[in-house]
Design an enzyme around this catalytic site. Structure first.
Site, PDB file in Angstrom:
ATOM      1  N   ARG A  39       0.804  -1.213   0.000  1.00  0.00           N
ATOM      2  CA  ARG A  39       0.000   0.000   0.000  1.00  0.00           C
ATOM      3  C   ARG A  39       0.840   1.266   0.000  1.00  0.00           C
ATOM      4  NH1 ARG A  39      -3.463  -2.180   4.919  1.00  0.00           N
ATOM      5  NH2 ARG A  39      -1.446  -3.181   5.132  1.00  0.00           N
ATOM      6  N   SER A  90      -7.724  -3.724   7.825  1.00  0.00           N
ATOM      7  CA  SER A  90      -8.639  -4.385   8.763  1.00  0.00           C
ATOM      8  C   SER A  90      -8.762  -3.551  10.037  1.00  0.00           C
ATOM      9  CB  SER A  90      -8.131  -5.781   9.119  1.00  0.00           C
ATOM     10  OG  SER A  90      -8.070  -6.586   7.982  1.00  0.00           O
TER      11      SER A  90
HETATM   12  P1  ADP Z   1      -1.233  -8.751   8.687  1.00  0.00           P
HETATM   13  O1  ADP Z   1      -2.324  -8.310   9.616  1.00  0.00           O
HETATM   14  O2  ADP Z   1      -0.631 -10.086   8.999  1.00  0.00           O
HETATM   15  O3  ADP Z   1      -0.253  -7.661   8.317  1.00  0.00           O
HETATM   16  P2  ADP Z   1      -3.075  -8.314   6.636  1.00  0.00           P
HETATM   17  O4  ADP Z   1      -4.226  -9.240   6.631  1.00  0.00           O
HETATM   18  O5  ADP Z   1      -3.298  -6.924   7.113  1.00  0.00           O
HETATM   19  O6  ADP Z   1      -1.924  -9.055   7.350  1.00  0.00           O
HETATM   20  O7  ADP Z   1      -2.462  -8.195   5.183  1.00  0.00           O
HETATM   21  C1  ADP Z   1      -2.047  -9.295   4.422  1.00  0.00           C
HETATM   22  C2  ADP Z   1      -1.421  -8.775   3.145  1.00  0.00           C
HETATM   23  O8  ADP Z   1      -2.377  -8.002   2.427  1.00  0.00           O
HETATM   24  C3  ADP Z   1      -0.218  -7.872   3.330  1.00  0.00           C
HETATM   25  O9  ADP Z   1       0.685  -8.097   2.272  1.00  0.00           O
HETATM   26  C4  ADP Z   1      -0.807  -6.483   3.220  1.00  0.00           C
HETATM   27  O10 ADP Z   1       0.150  -5.539   2.774  1.00  0.00           O
HETATM   28  C5  ADP Z   1      -1.862  -6.719   2.167  1.00  0.00           C
HETATM   29  N1  ADP Z   1      -2.944  -5.745   2.231  1.00  0.00           N
HETATM   30  C6  ADP Z   1      -3.690  -5.421   3.314  1.00  0.00           C
HETATM   31  N2  ADP Z   1      -4.589  -4.465   3.006  1.00  0.00           N
HETATM   32  C7  ADP Z   1      -4.402  -4.155   1.689  1.00  0.00           C
HETATM   33  C8  ADP Z   1      -4.991  -3.218   0.782  1.00  0.00           C
HETATM   34  N3  ADP Z   1      -5.948  -2.362   1.178  1.00  0.00           N
HETATM   35  N4  ADP Z   1      -4.550  -3.191  -0.498  1.00  0.00           N
HETATM   36  C9  ADP Z   1      -3.560  -4.025  -0.886  1.00  0.00           C
HETATM   37  N5  ADP Z   1      -2.938  -4.928  -0.077  1.00  0.00           N
HETATM   38  C10 ADP Z   1      -3.345  -4.988   1.196  1.00  0.00           C
END
Ligand code: ADP
Length: 163
Positions: A92, A130
């Site tokens: 991001r 999230s």
């Molecule tokens: P964690 O909580 O273990 O960091 P996440 O579920 O937040 O994992 O994210 C998993 C993956 O998805 C990571 O590579 C994160 O950068 C990506 N990600 C999360 N939100 C977005 C978004 N809005 N757009 C693109 N990639 C995202």
């Protein structure tokens, strides 16, 4: 190691439109994808593993080459177990880049057969996370633009502020 099989791992607490964008775009590139929920015993999430899994399945029902799983321990070991050759990640911003760059290097050392594959977030999802969804919902805000339509009501109900 199978380059046709990628693993997209995360907490998905809950799945957002940003995650779904990465899943859809990844599923159009790789023949098969496992979306794997990381179980972190020291971090109790807002949603149970069963709820996260069910929300992911509802959101990706139209993607036949995507399957779902959960795992604990190292992602590099999970890929070895599944004989998967690719870790899929989303990027991001610079702060994602910093942590993702470090993780990709460590995963390469832990398992040299793995390649980490990055997709840039689509502009409309750059600010979606999230944790933002949880915070907006807890203060009674509208989360519908940030979570897949199929699960918006369920997420809002579960996180609704106590009056
Ligand atoms: P964690 O909580 O273990 O960091 P996440 O579920 O937040 O994992 O994210 C998993 C993956 O998805 C990571 O590579 C994160 O950068 C990506 N990600 C999360 N939100 C977005 C978004 N809005 N757009 C693109 N990639 C995202």
């Amino acid at each position: 190691m199978n380059r046709d099989l990628c693993v997209y791992a995360g907490s998905f607490d809950p799945v957002t439109t940003g995650h779904l964008d990465i899943i859809r775009r990844g599923a159009a590139i790789f023949p098969r994808m496992i979306v794997a929920i990381l179980c972190n015993p020291s971090k109790k999430g807002a949603f149970s593993m069963e709820e996260r899994l069910s929300m992911l399945k509802k959101s990706c029902a139209d993607l036949p080459n995507v399957s779902f799983d959960s795992f604990d321990g190292l992602l590099a070991d999970y890929l070895r177990k599944k004989e998967a050759g690719i870790i899929l990640r989303g990027l991001r911003n610079f702060s994602d880049f910093e942590s993702e760059f470090q993780m990709a290097q460590l995963n390469r050392q832990l398992n040299p057969d793995i390649e980490t594959f990055f997709l840039m977030a689509s502009p409309e999802h750059v600010f979606v996370s999230s944790s933002a969804v949880r915070e907006i919902a807890m203060f009674g805000g509208d989360i519908s633009p940030y979570v897949p339509a199929h699960i918006a009501e369920e997420v809002a109900r579960k996180l609704r502020p106590i009056k």
